[in-house]
Structure formats: structure tokens, C-alpha cells
Motif scaffolding. Structure first.
Motif, mmCIF file in Angstrom:
data_model
loop_
_atom_site.group_PDB
_atom_site.id
_atom_site.type_symbol
_atom_site.label_atom_id
_atom_site.label_comp_id
_atom_site.label_asym_id
_atom_site.label_seq_id
_atom_site.Cartn_x
_atom_site.Cartn_y
_atom_site.Cartn_z
ATOM 1 N N LYS A 62 101.010 5.507 41.689
ATOM 2 C CA LYS A 62 101.894 6.070 42.829
ATOM 3 C C LYS A 62 101.066 6.258 43.938
ATOM 4 O O LYS A 62 101.514 6.225 45.189
ATOM 5 C CB LYS A 62 102.339 7.472 42.290
ATOM 6 C CG LYS A 62 103.171 8.447 43.438
ATOM 7 C CD LYS A 62 103.556 9.724 42.457
ATOM 8 C CE LYS A 62 104.516 9.659 41.513
ATOM 9 N NZ LYS A 62 105.092 10.773 41.090
ATOM 10 N N VAL A 63 99.888 6.577 43.779
ATOM 11 C CA VAL A 63 98.776 6.493 45.077
ATOM 12 C C VAL A 63 98.721 5.407 45.849
ATOM 13 O O VAL A 63 98.682 5.209 46.918
ATOM 14 C CB VAL A 63 97.410 7.256 44.448
ATOM 15 C CG1 VAL A 63 96.513 7.437 45.838
ATOM 16 C CG2 VAL A 63 97.690 8.762 44.051
ATOM 17 N N LYS A 64 98.640 4.331 44.871
ATOM 18 C CA LYS A 64 98.539 2.801 45.436
ATOM 19 C C LYS A 64 99.393 2.581 46.485
ATOM 20 O O LYS A 64 99.777 1.839 47.540
ATOM 21 C CB LYS A 64 98.374 2.093 44.322
ATOM 22 C CG LYS A 64 96.699 1.998 43.839
ATOM 23 C CD LYS A 64 96.577 1.028 42.696
ATOM 24 C CE LYS A 64 95.233 0.962 42.387
ATOM 25 N NZ LYS A 64 94.333 0.073 43.031
ATOM 26 N N ALA A 65 100.802 3.199 45.856
ATOM 27 C CA ALA A 65 102.099 2.804 46.619
ATOM 28 C C ALA A 65 102.104 3.482 47.961
ATOM 29 O O ALA A 65 102.601 2.859 48.917
ATOM 30 C CB ALA A 65 103.307 3.033 46.048
ATOM 31 N N ILE A 66 101.461 4.720 47.948
ATOM 32 C CA ILE A 66 101.347 5.351 49.358
ATOM 33 C C ILE A 66 100.146 4.429 50.178
ATOM 34 O O ILE A 66 100.392 4.234 51.428
ATOM 35 C CB ILE A 66 100.436 6.766 49.105
ATOM 36 C CG1 ILE A 66 101.656 7.743 48.265
ATOM 37 C CG2 ILE A 66 100.231 7.653 50.372
ATOM 38 C CD1 ILE A 66 100.864 8.897 47.914
ATOM 39 N N LEU A 67 99.014 4.097 49.708
ATOM 40 C CA LEU A 67 98.139 3.258 50.415
ATOM 41 C C LEU A 67 98.632 1.952 51.102
ATOM 42 O O LEU A 67 98.495 1.255 52.036
ATOM 43 C CB LEU A 67 96.981 3.033 49.547
ATOM 44 C CG LEU A 67 95.898 4.077 49.150
ATOM 45 C CD1 LEU A 67 95.193 3.871 48.155
ATOM 46 C CD2 LEU A 67 95.399 4.710 50.373
#
Length: 304
Positions: A65-70
């Protein structure tokens, strides 16, 4: 910046600035440029994201989920769909905490010009990290990023002396000019006691002295410098002095033109934008590998 009521944004880059340019331009409802946002990650964030990604199960899902933000930093709002936590945060100035679900938090620091990804972790780990990093500030020295560390760690030696310098006053770990600046204006009785602190001293010892300092800003500086000295972080203590003396400046105070020239430092760097997949998947660099480190130039997104 990306809190409730966040404004739309689109990507922008200056031609010819090479691979370390990573700035998104703020766009208002009429399509006019209103600001520029520079994204950065910290070394601690990169490590915490890697641990979660390799942890499997729910940890892996939170990391995705965080990698998707990045991978969505070119989008109008890369945090869309990720709620902000209900409780505010004052241990780090301008901190914004996002709720990743199941008690997990993504902690950022956001100003009108910058957005730093600080750490990702479960509620307990995130809270302990914030306690330790109280007062942390991103800064710039000679147009290179520098982390001025937080000073909230409780130093309790419990008679476990450090063999190399346990009886050496910690003031000797800084140069004379720096320590003169820290002690300047303090009551002489307080200054003498501070000068006597050594590696056997604790945060509790320090805080009893800081309580006698009437000016809040001076008390904050003294606490930060001496607590970092007591914990053995001499470079961090020096960074606080340098910031106070104007030798280095805050990252948020760099003007927009110079922000393009700010280079990665040891603890703060620009994330790789890479190629974007979807909001629900990871993003990939030009080499096709998933990651958050490094940086790349990207072209402005077209208004749809």
C-alpha cells in the motif's frame, strides 16, 4: 498539504536537470500553478518499508500500500483513499499520520514545499519512534540534505559506564564555539552543572537542569544537544548547534528554484518515481525493479 481538503497537483520537471529532479507542482482548481512539492524519504523510512515488505502476510500488504503511494507521486494526490489518523501529532513539527489499517501507520512530514516519508510501522512501533524522534528536523547544508535528529530518547546508563570516556564531560565532544553558543545566556549555576555532565549522567539528570532554564527555545536547544551527547550521537548534537547558529538551514526554507538543486544526503534522499502500475500494485524503476531509493526525472502529466 495532503490533509483534508487537499488541493490537486500534477508533476513537473525542468529540462536538463538530470536524474535527481523530483518535484511535483501544485495546481489549483483553475489549473494554475500554486506551489511546488519536493518529495523525500529518510533512511529510517526505507529500512522500515523494507522490513514490512519482507515480513510477509499483513506486513507485506501494508508495504504494498505504501509502495503504491510512492508509485503515485505524479498523481494529483498520491495519498487519495488513505485516511489521516484521528489524533494530531506534535512531537514532530508538521507531522501527518496516515492510517494504513489494522493499527499500522505511515508517518510523514508535510509543508507547503516538501513532503518527507519518515517511517511506517504498527501503532506501538510508530509511537515509540515518534517519542525518540521528538524535535527531528530536515535541513540542508551546502544544498545537500541533512537530518537534524530528534532528541527524545531516554538515556539511562544504570552504572553501565562507557570505558572510553565515561568520566569525560560531554561538553568536550563539541568545539568551543559550539558549546559557548549552547551555554550562552544561561544562569551560571545551570551552566556549571551542565558542564559537569558525563557519560554516567542520564536524561533525568539533564531534565532537572533544563527545568531551570526560563526561555523555552533555549531550553529546547540545551535538551536536544546534551541528550544527544549523552546518548553518544555527537554528530546529531552538532547538527542542532549548526541549525541554531545558522550554519545549516531548514529544508522547508529553501526557495523553489534552489530546491531543484538540493542533492541527496546520507539520511534524506529523493524517492525513485519510476514507472507507475496501479494504485494497488508496486511501482518499478527504469531497470524494472521495485524500490523506493534513488530518483529520476519525470515529465509533466497532462491535464485530463
Amino acid at each position: 498539504m495532503f490533509r483534508d481538503g487537499s488541493r490537486a497537483q500534477r508533476g513537473s520537471a525542468r529540462e536538463g536537470w538530470g536524474d535527481f529532479v523530483n518535484i511535483a507542482s501544485g495546481i489549483d482548481a483553475a489549473g494554475n500553478a500554486v506551489a511546488q512539492i519536493a518529495y523525500f524519504t529518510t533512511k529510517e523510512f526505507d529500512k522500515s518499508l523494507s522490513r514490512a515488505f519482507l515480513g510477509g502476510g499483513q506486513l507485506h500488504k501494508k508495504a504494498i500500500k505504501v509502495k503504491a503511494i510512492l508509485g503515485s507521486l505524479r498523481d494529483p494526490n498520491p495519498f487519495v483513499g488513505i485516511p489521516v489518523t484521528k489524533h494530531g501529532e506534535n512531537r514532530i513539527k508538521n507531522a501527518v499520520k496516515y492510517d494504513l489499517g489494522d493499527g499500522w501507520r505511515l508517518i510523514t512530514q508535510q509543508t507547503d514545499k516538501t513532503c518527507l516519508f519518515l517511517v511506517v510501522g504498527d501503532h506501538e512501533d510508530a509511537d515509540k519512534w515518534l517519542d525518540r524522534q521528538k524535535g527531528m528536523k530536515p535541513a540542508v547544508r551546502d544544498l545537500r540534505t541533512v537530518l537534524v535528529p530528534g532528541s527524545g530518547q531516554q538515556v539511562v546508563h544504570a552504572n553501565d559506564f562507557r570505558a572510553d570516556h565515561h568520566d569525560m564531560p560531554v561538553v568536550e565532544r563539541l568545539d568551543t564555539e559550539a558549546m559557548d553558543h549552547v551555554l550562552d545566556g544561561l544562569p551560571r549555576s545551570v551552566a556549571r552543572k551542565l558542564e559537569a555532565l558525563d557519560a554516567r549522567s542520564t536524561t533525568t539528570d539533564l531534565e532537572s537542569l533544563v527545568a531551570e532554564i526560563p526561555h523555552a527555545q533555549k531550553a529546547e536547544l540545551v535538551h536536544a544537544v546534551f541528550n544527544l551527547l549523552l546518548s553518544g550521537n555527537y554528530e546529531g548534537a552538532q547538527a542542532h548547534v549548526d541549525l541554531s547558529m545558522g550554519r545549516i538551514g531548514l529544508l522547508e526554507d529553501v526557495d523553489e528554484a534552489e530546491m531543484l538543486e538540493v542533492a541527496d544526503g546520507e539520511d534524506i534522499r529523493r524517492p525513485a518515481l519510476g514507472r507507475r502500475n496501479t494504485r494497488h500494485g508496486s511501482h518499478h524503476s527504469r531497470s524494472g525493479q521495485a524500490g523506493t531509493n534513488g530518483s529520476c526525472t519525470f515529465t509533466p502529466s497532462r491535464k485530463r
